[in-house]
Write a protein that holds these residues in place. Structure first.
Motif, mmCIF file in Angstrom:
data_model
loop_
_atom_site.group_PDB
_atom_site.id
_atom_site.type_symbol
_atom_site.label_atom_id
_atom_site.label_comp_id
_atom_site.label_asym_id
_atom_site.label_seq_id
_atom_site.Cartn_x
_atom_site.Cartn_y
_atom_site.Cartn_z
ATOM 1 N N GLU A 101 0.821 -1.204 0.000
ATOM 2 C CA GLU A 101 0.000 0.000 0.000
ATOM 3 C C GLU A 101 0.854 1.254 0.000
ATOM 4 O OE1 GLU A 101 -3.237 0.124 -0.514
ATOM 5 O OE2 GLU A 101 -3.094 -2.034 -0.752
ATOM 6 N N ARG A 105 1.588 1.833 -3.451
ATOM 7 C CA ARG A 105 0.455 2.413 -4.162
ATOM 8 C C ARG A 105 0.400 3.930 -3.934
ATOM 9 N NH1 ARG A 105 -3.459 -0.780 -5.887
ATOM 10 N NH2 ARG A 105 -2.736 -2.265 -4.346
ATOM 11 N N LEU A 106 0.666 4.347 -2.697
ATOM 12 C CA LEU A 106 0.699 5.782 -2.413
ATOM 13 C C LEU A 106 1.762 6.464 -3.248
ATOM 14 C CD1 LEU A 106 0.480 6.067 1.447
ATOM 15 C CD2 LEU A 106 -1.258 6.634 -0.199
ATOM 16 N N HIS A 147 0.733 6.619 -7.056
ATOM 17 C CA HIS A 147 -0.317 7.582 -7.408
ATOM 18 C C HIS A 147 0.155 9.003 -7.214
ATOM 19 C CE1 HIS A 147 -2.878 4.405 -8.271
ATOM 20 N NE2 HIS A 147 -3.508 4.252 -7.132
ATOM 21 N N VAL A 169 2.614 7.885 7.666
ATOM 22 C CA VAL A 169 1.215 7.709 7.261
ATOM 23 C C VAL A 169 0.339 8.764 7.911
ATOM 24 C CG1 VAL A 169 -0.731 6.140 7.430
ATOM 25 C CG2 VAL A 169 1.470 5.288 6.759
ATOM 26 N N PHE A 224 0.666 12.012 5.874
ATOM 27 C CA PHE A 224 0.321 12.006 4.455
ATOM 28 C C PHE A 224 -0.971 12.743 4.117
ATOM 29 C CE2 PHE A 224 2.139 10.246 0.723
ATOM 30 C CZ PHE A 224 1.117 10.183 -0.193
ATOM 31 N N MET A 236 -5.802 6.809 -2.975
ATOM 32 C CA MET A 236 -4.757 7.094 -1.991
ATOM 33 C C MET A 236 -5.359 7.202 -0.605
ATOM 34 S SD MET A 236 -1.695 9.458 -3.268
ATOM 35 C CE MET A 236 -2.380 10.708 -4.288
ATOM 36 N N ARG A 237 -6.514 7.823 -0.503
ATOM 37 C CA ARG A 237 -7.134 7.932 0.822
ATOM 38 C C ARG A 237 -7.524 6.560 1.360
ATOM 39 N NH1 ARG A 237 -7.747 13.219 2.365
ATOM 40 N NH2 ARG A 237 -8.117 14.698 0.709
ATOM 41 N N SER A 268 -6.026 3.763 0.641
ATOM 42 C CA SER A 268 -4.787 3.075 1.035
ATOM 43 C C SER A 268 -4.338 3.519 2.407
ATOM 44 C CB SER A 268 -3.670 3.391 0.039
ATOM 45 O OG SER A 268 -3.889 2.751 -1.157
ATOM 46 N N LEU A 269 -4.561 4.798 2.714
ATOM 47 C CA LEU A 269 -4.173 5.268 4.042
ATOM 48 C C LEU A 269 -4.966 4.534 5.114
ATOM 49 C CD1 LEU A 269 -3.773 9.069 3.490
ATOM 50 C CD2 LEU A 269 -2.021 7.448 4.093
#
Lengths: 238, 400, 383
Positions: C118, C121-122, C125, C191, C194, C280-281, C283-284
């Motif tokens: 993840e 992924r952040l 993106h 995290v 972010f 992205m949100r 994934s957070l």
């Protein structure tokens, strides 16, 4: 109203502009070469050979088993075994590499050679600025250039080096104990594949593809908390 | 002793005094030519120097906006960077495509620089400091400005490359479309001042009521005119967000893609000089030229005020560049013809309203009426443009 | 079954314009083609009439090399496929080999895989949003903000795996090395910081009129075309296709995490851009849960070892939801230490096949924006 989003964007940019004079968070540049980013401990760049003691030639741990040469993906390691033997740290006479070249223009820093080495002889260095203007041999490091002391290893990777030293000391103690036990007429326990000692290499020293030991997997594994040592290698948790 | 004898008047007029002193040393027959040369040299020195400083300021300003340093190695805080850039562009190989039209290819940047410099002839940089006081100054400025378009097209066409052709076509279309609102936005000032001469325009803004100046910016038609003028000026100099002709990420430098070395530097010089010229015209028309903003600040010389205002406008250009993405060609043209042009025409009408409406207490009646007449169509136009394309901030739904 | 109308391969230019068509090559050296990628574009004025992508400039024989290397030796090469997201490439390959040889992965390793996946992924993106805006001419400002955040995550990766980009971290049966002291706290800090970057980005760009004008209605991908062209990843979800392999396959421990899958309606560039933003949100959220719940334990299957790995003859296809789409590895083993056939299903290449259909009728300036929204990395397209 037209221009609303544009004005918000302008405000954001202005905030970053003025913020860059005030807070470090908004100006993250590190002015190399005057300033350096502090080295992160696990960094890996190119391999080097570890030697114990003061003399690089006699203290080198490498025994020219050529496992790293076989496992290296881009095949950048070139080893020629010696014809004679010299005693290693435990006292057993071992071969040593007469020629040990690494072509760092080919090396991709994947660290597989470190993973498969049974003798903790090759480790990853952290120097990345190795420029040279000799394009024919400048990037081919021979064993003299590759040899660096164990103290240097402690400097660049403290946790890893300490763990390796502990493991090697334990193995030496075990070998000494085994030798002492062999003096008495008892069947000698096999010295190497002892599961209790968290020695990374002995379980993989046997080149046979079958799984190493018909030992039961120990149920009480040492709890690996987030502060685990860095030198956990595959096959170690036995 | 000499310092004690200098009054603020003398400091303000120091360049004029130096020029007269030098002229006196020249024999009478050569005096007209010498006068012209002595007036031209400061312009040829000051504005390229300003160009050099602006390149560094721009790079450092953009850098700070992007959380990084700009150039900071060459010289103190990087301010000798333009010298390094100049040496680089002078020593680079001059590559000309084999099938290019060599004569036109060579002449295009030269013509561009000449056209850019010619515009400075009518700008009053300080009190009594104008090169030529033409009584059709504004007209001369715009006439010379259109030579820029010709030379841009020469550059794009002669390079015989598809990218440069695309860039040149876009540049011509853009510059011609924004020329009209540029001129119309300046018509309001001409109407108020009653003259095309820039010196007269500045002098009509140089009075003070109390401590506040008489700048045309402090009128509703002045604010609208200034904003429209600056938008059109950004487009005329191919600056972001209107820099599609030199769209760096699509057609990589557009019409000057085939230029290298010194000619490339000349293109940059001409682009920035054009930016300074149109900004200076905006300052002259709307911001009072060399006049101080508050009446007790007149001890600071007039040319200092001129350059300070120019620096503020340059910073504004840099700020916009660092923030906004580029407009696409058809959106750019649509913006010019469907929004800027009607607003410019409306502005002329509002300027007339301003002149003929009764003043009222503190000019409030005039202000309210004029702002109303300007704001309502602006809002209506912007809504209708947005609605037609249905540009909305969308909301998204999630699966399960 | 609905009738699917495929668009014609090229738009006819306006009558009388046939001689005036301009063919340009947005060539391999170009600031905005995300690598060495070439597009032969035929233009009628400013309108695109035909577009032919040409790639292969970065072909490095990855699949053939893998046939001569052992399974483990291919792992560092998978880093270099999609070189921005090396950890998800590793994960896909490890998944495929684990399927082939029937290896199970311990729990802590699964959590570590999810965390690093993840975070990748952040990274991806953020990188993409920055580059998309750079292509639109925002002169690098949003790009710098995105990279500021990326640096923090890359530092995390360096502390864990030893390298910032070419991580070589996953092994068959788990991960290579355990987290060093303090890594999890550092990760939690990153995290937690972010969302501030995401909010800044939102303020800077989401309601920006110029951005909306340039991306809404541009490069529309219809749902039917997405399905028939095997589009996957955020590009498919922006066209309304609800297909996220983390939900469909439920590999690893993803069923334990609650996260939503954002879907778009229009399928244009704006939608693709916003879908990645919303992802992205999400994934957070996953990261917060994983960092909170990660257990202690071994990080690799006890029976595995680095040398002498010989899976039984067979074949396996392992796929993951990489940040760019469905990344799959197909392996055929014949019992030797080297695979008999090793095939990568690159999401960038498959997503790129519809580029012509997306670009027809738009301007040249839009071609660059559309290409940016497809999110390709040439290392993956060419392998």
């Amino acid at each position: 109203m037209i221009g609303n989003g544009i004005l918000k964007g302008l405000a954001e940019t202005a905030r970053n502009f003025f913020g860059s004079y005030v807070s470090k968070d908004r100006l993250t540049t590190v002015q190399y070469p005057e300033q350096h980013i502090p080295q992160i401990e696990a960094t890996r760049d190119f391999p080097f050979l570890v030697y114990d003691g003061a003399d690089w030639e006699s203290g080198m741990r490498c025994v020219a088993c050529q496992i790293c040469e076989k496992e290296c993906p881009p095949k950048c390691i070139l080893i020629t075994k010696s014809t004679d033997k010299k005693p290693d740290a435990v006292g057993k006479p071992q071969f040593y590499p007469a020629v040990f070249d690494i072509d760092i223009s080919v090396c991709m820093s994947c660290q597989i050679c470190v993973e498969v080495c049974p003798f903790d002889a090759i480790k990853m260095d952290v120097q990345f600025d190795l420029p040279t203007d000799d394009r024919f041999g400048g990037l081919l490091l021979d064993r003299h250039k590759l040899a660096k002391s164990n103290e240097y290893y402690h400097q660049i990777h403290p946790t890893e080096a300490t763990a390796v030293d502990t493991a090697l000391a334990a193995e030496r103690a075990k070998a000494a104990a085994a030798k002492a036990a062999a003096a008495t007429p008892k069947p000698a326990a096999p010295a190497a594949p002892a599961p209790a000692a968290p020695k990374p290499a002995s379980s993989t020293a046997t080149p046979a593809p079958a799984p190493v030991a018909p030992m039961p997997v120990k149920p009480a594994e040492p709890p690996i908390k987030p502060l685990a040592s860095e030198s956990s290698k595959p096959g170690e948790t036995k | 002793m000499i310092a004690a004898a200098l009054t603020t008047q003398d400091v303000d007029q120091i360049f004029v005094l130096i020029k007269h002193a030098l002229l006196a040393c020249v024999p009478a027959a050569l005096q007209p030519i010498a006068s012209a040369v002595l007036s031209i040299i400061p312009i040829l020195v000051a504005f390229p120097l300003l160009f050099a400083i602006t390149t560094v300021l721009e790079r450092k300003g953009l850098g700070r906006m992007q959380n990084r340093y700009g150039p900071n190695r060459v010289g103190p805080a990087g301010f000798f960077q333009p010298i390094a850039d100049g040496i680089k562009s002078l020593t680079k190989e001059d590559v000309v495509p084999l099938s290019a039209d060599h004569a036109v290819h060579f002449l295009a940047p030269i013509l561009l620089v000449i056209a850019a410099f010619l515009g400075y002839a009518v700008l009053p940089i300080g009190r009594n400091m104008v090169l030529v006081n033409l009584n059709a100054g504004v007209l001369f400025f715009f006439a010379v400005g259109s030579v820029v378009e010709l030379s841009v097209f020469m550059a794009g066409w002669s390079s015989r490359s598809k990218y440069s052709l695309l860039g040149a076509m876009r540049a011509i279309a853009q510059m011609i479309s924004y020329e009209v609102p540029l001129v119309l936005a300046s018509v309001v000032v001409i109407m108020q001042a009653g003259s095309l001469s820039l010196v007269t325009i500045v002098e009509s803004q140089s009075g003070y009521t109390g401590i506040f100046p008489h700048w045309y910016l402090f009128t509703p038609w002045g604010i609208a005119g200034f904003i429209l003028f600056m938008i059109a000026a950004t487009a005329e100099s191919n600056r972001s967000p209107f820099d599609l002709p030199e769209g760096e990420s699509e057609i990589i430098a557009g019409y000057f893609i085939e230029y290298s070395g010194f000619k490339f530097a000349l293109f940059f010089l001409a682009e920035y000089l054009g930016m300074f010229a149109t900004s200076s015209l905006a300052i002259t028309l709307f911001l009072g030229g060399w006049a101080a903003p508050l009446s007790f600040l007149t001890f600071i010389p007039s040319y200092v005020w001129f350059f300070l205002k120019l620096l503020v406008l340059i910073c504004f250009f840099i700020w916009i560049r660092g923030t906004l993405p580029r407009l696409r060609m058809d959106q750019l043209m649509g913006f010019a013809w469907k929004f800027i042009l009607p607003m410019a025409l409306l502005n002329i009408f509002v300027a007339g309203l301003w002149r003929f409406l009764p003043a009222g207490p503190l000019n409030s009646i005039r202000w309210l009426v004029c702002i109303g007449v300007l704001a309502a169509p602006c809002i209506v136009l912007s809504f209708s443009l947005k609605q037609k394309k249905k540009l909305l901030v969308r909301t998204y739904h999630f699966a399960e | 079954m609905s009738t699917l109308t495929l668009p014609t391969p090229f738009l006819s230019p306006e009558p009388g314009h046939e001689e005036r068509l301009l063919e340009i090559s947005m060539g391999p050296q170009h600031p905005s083609t995300h690598g060495v990628f070439r597009m032969n574009v035929v233009l009628d004025g400013e309108r695109v009439v035909r577009l032919k992508p040409v790639f292969g400039y970065l072909h490095r024989n990855h699949e053939k090399i893998a046939e001569n290397e052992t399974y483990l030796s291919s792992m560092p090469y998978t880093d270099r496929l999609d070189y921005i997201c090396s950890l998800t490439n590793n994960w896909g390959y490890a998944l495929a080999v684990e399927k082939l040889a029937g290896i199970t992965v311990p729990e802590r390793a699964e959590y570590l895989r999810v965390i690093t996946g993840e975070l990748t992924r952040l990274l991806n993106h953020a990188c993409l949003l920055g580059f998309l805006l750079q292509d639109m001419g925002a002169s690098g400002t949003p790009l710098m903000y995105a990279f500021r955040e990326r640096e923090k995550i890359l530092d995390l990766f360096e502390a864990l795996t030893g390298a910032r980009m070419m991580c070589n971290y996953m092994r068959f049966g788990g991960c290579r090395v355990d987290t060093p002291a303090g890594w999890l706290d550092q990760a939690r800090k990153v995290v937690a910081e972010f969302p501030r970057f995401l909010d800044e980005f939102e303020k800077l760009l989401v309601s920006n009129e110029i951005l909306m004008e340039r991306t809404q209605g541009v490069g529309v991908l219809s749902r039917e075309l997405a399905i028939s062209s095997a589009i996957s990843g955020p590009m498919a979800r922006a066209s309304g296709l609800n297909y996220d392999i983390r939900k469909v396959d439920a590999y690893g421990i993803y069923p334990r995490f609650t996260f939503r899958v954002p879907l778009g309606k229009h399928g244009d560039v704006y939608d693709r851009y916003m879908i990645r933003f919303l992802e992205m949100r999400e994934s957070l959220k996953i990261l917060n849960d994983a960092l909170r719940d990660i257990p202690a334990g071994p990080i690799i299957d006890p029976k595995s070892k680095p040398r002498g790995f010989r899976p039984k003859p067979g074949e396996a296809y392992g796929r993951i939801e990489a940040p760019k789409g469905e990344l799959g590895f197909y392996l055929i083993s014949d019992g030797s230490p080297n695979p008999y056939r090793y095939r990568v299903r690159p999401p960038s290449l498959i997503n790129l096949t519809v580029l012509e259909d997306l670009c027809l009728g738009h301007n040249v300036a839009d071609v660059v924006v559309i290409l940016g929204s497809v999110d390709i990395v040439l290392g993956e397209v060419d392998r």
